[in-house]
Design an enzyme around this catalytic site. Structure first.
Site, PDB file in Angstrom:
ATOM      1  N   GLY A 188      44.177  -3.322   8.178  1.00 50.66           N
ATOM      2  CA  GLY A 188      44.614  -3.002   9.192  1.00 50.66           C
ATOM      3  C   GLY A 188      43.545  -3.419  10.651  1.00 50.66           C
ATOM      4  O   GLY A 188      42.358  -4.081  10.356  1.00 50.66           O
ATOM      5  N   GLN A 208      38.705  -4.556  18.150  1.00 51.12           N
ATOM      6  CA  GLN A 208      37.935  -5.626  17.296  1.00 51.12           C
ATOM      7  C   GLN A 208      38.194  -7.027  17.506  1.00 51.12           C
ATOM      8  O   GLN A 208      37.511  -7.837  17.198  1.00 51.12           O
ATOM      9  CB  GLN A 208      38.508  -5.314  15.730  1.00 51.12           C
ATOM     10  CG  GLN A 208      38.012  -4.039  15.164  1.00 51.12           C
ATOM     11  CD  GLN A 208      38.776  -3.810  13.758  1.00 51.12           C
ATOM     12  OE1 GLN A 208      39.707  -3.426  13.704  1.00 51.12           O
ATOM     13  NE2 GLN A 208      37.773  -4.065  12.726  1.00 51.12           N
ATOM     14  N   CYS A 231      35.719  -2.207   6.879  1.00 55.39           N
ATOM     15  CA  CYS A 231      36.089  -2.488   7.915  1.00 55.39           C
ATOM     16  C   CYS A 231      35.912  -4.139   8.270  1.00 55.39           C
ATOM     17  O   CYS A 231      34.795  -4.552   8.055  1.00 55.39           O
ATOM     18  CB  CYS A 231      35.468  -1.776   8.834  1.00 55.39           C
ATOM     19  SG  CYS A 231      35.917  -2.276  10.716  1.00 55.39           S
ATOM     20  N   LEU A 232      36.806  -4.853   8.840  1.00 56.97           N
ATOM     21  CA  LEU A 232      36.564  -6.360   8.814  1.00 56.97           C
ATOM     22  C   LEU A 232      35.390  -6.660   9.968  1.00 56.97           C
ATOM     23  O   LEU A 232      35.023  -7.886   9.993  1.00 56.97           O
ATOM     24  CB  LEU A 232      38.002  -6.982   9.591  1.00 56.97           C
ATOM     25  CG  LEU A 232      38.976  -6.978   8.561  1.00 56.97           C
ATOM     26  CD1 LEU A 232      40.461  -7.197   9.344  1.00 56.97           C
ATOM     27  CD2 LEU A 232      38.808  -7.592   7.463  1.00 56.97           C
ATOM     28  N   GLU A 277      41.676   2.960  12.304  1.00 56.55           N
ATOM     29  CA  GLU A 277      41.942   2.192  13.455  1.00 56.55           C
ATOM     30  C   GLU A 277      42.167   3.051  14.777  1.00 56.55           C
ATOM     31  O   GLU A 277      41.654   2.451  15.869  1.00 56.55           O
ATOM     32  CB  GLU A 277      43.474   1.477  13.148  1.00 56.55           C
ATOM     33  CG  GLU A 277      43.471   0.854  11.861  1.00 56.55           C
ATOM     34  CD  GLU A 277      42.410  -0.247  11.808  1.00 56.55           C
ATOM     35  OE1 GLU A 277      41.873  -1.010  12.767  1.00 56.55           O
ATOM     36  OE2 GLU A 277      42.304  -0.845  10.638  1.00 56.55           O
ATOM     37  N   HIS A 283      38.781   3.287  16.075  1.00 59.17           N
ATOM     38  CA  HIS A 283      38.196   2.044  16.736  1.00 59.17           C
ATOM     39  C   HIS A 283      38.873   1.862  18.425  1.00 59.17           C
ATOM     40  O   HIS A 283      38.081   1.548  19.184  1.00 59.17           O
ATOM     41  CB  HIS A 283      39.026   0.769  16.280  1.00 59.17           C
ATOM     42  CG  HIS A 283      38.388   0.058  15.028  1.00 59.17           C
ATOM     43  ND1 HIS A 283      36.895  -0.290  15.126  1.00 59.17           N
ATOM     44  CD2 HIS A 283      38.744  -0.123  13.776  1.00 59.17           C
ATOM     45  CE1 HIS A 283      36.635  -0.965  13.718  1.00 59.17           C
ATOM     46  NE2 HIS A 283      37.792  -0.745  12.949  1.00 59.17           N
TER      47      HIS A 283
HETATM   48 NI    NI Z   1      37.973  -1.198  11.169  1.00 59.95          NI
END
Ligand code: NI
Length: 167
Positions: A46, A51, A91-92, A134, A137
């Site tokens: 996701g 981000q 999380c990326l 998400e 975020h």
């Molecule tokens: Ni994330």
């Protein structure tokens, strides 16, 4: 298409609150394609526009193993939640960190797709976790910010060390 740079925690831009998308046009669809490509390349399940430093309410998700079930959620709204479950999340924007977070077990959301068509999505399991992660975020919240201050301090120190070692 293009790979977009992903903001890394604790970048303060990850704490910006995303605005609703007013007009879904070709530019929006290009952003969605770039976000999807960035998510698949990472690889991740996701990605929220926040981000990639775009503060609009856009999310891409694909929790399928074959990477053939892309879900695009624009201006998502939670209709209903039920249950509670703790799951390990990553999380990326917080590479290499995996921590348990408590979330609703089932969730129902409505959103617009990339053509501006409204749809409702009922989710459970990984997809439900991912949607909530998400949507956080978009509210400027990174998953580690659900943890205690002590844990957050430790995570920031660990990331700092990791980054020193890879630079
Ligand atoms: Ni994330």
């Amino acid at each position: 298409m293009a790979l977009l740079p992903i903001l890394q925690y604790p970048d303060p831009r990850l704490n910006k609150v995303a605005q609703p998308v007013q007009l879904i046009n070709d530019q929006t669809r290009k952003l969605i394609r770039d976000m999807s490509e960035t998510m698949y390349a990472a690889p991740g399940v996701g990605l929220a526009a926040t981000q990639v430093d775009v503060h609009q309410q856009i999310i891409v998700i694909d929790v399928s193993e074959a990477h053939d079930d892309l879900k695009v959620l624009i201006n998502p709204v939670v209709l209903q939640t039920s249950g509670k479950e703790e799951n390990e999340e990553g999380c990326l924007s917080v590479p290499g960190i995996y921590e348990n977070v408590s979330r609703a077990e089932q969730i129902s959301v409505k959103a617009l797709d990339e053509n501006g068509k409204e749809f409702t999505l009922e989710a459970e399991g990984l997809l439900a976790v991912c949607i909530q992660h998400e949507m956080d975020h978009l509210q400027g919240k990174v998953f580690v910010e659900h943890l205690s201050h002590l844990k957050q301090t430790r995570i920031r120190a660990k990331l700092k060390k990791q980054r020193r070692e890879t630079l």
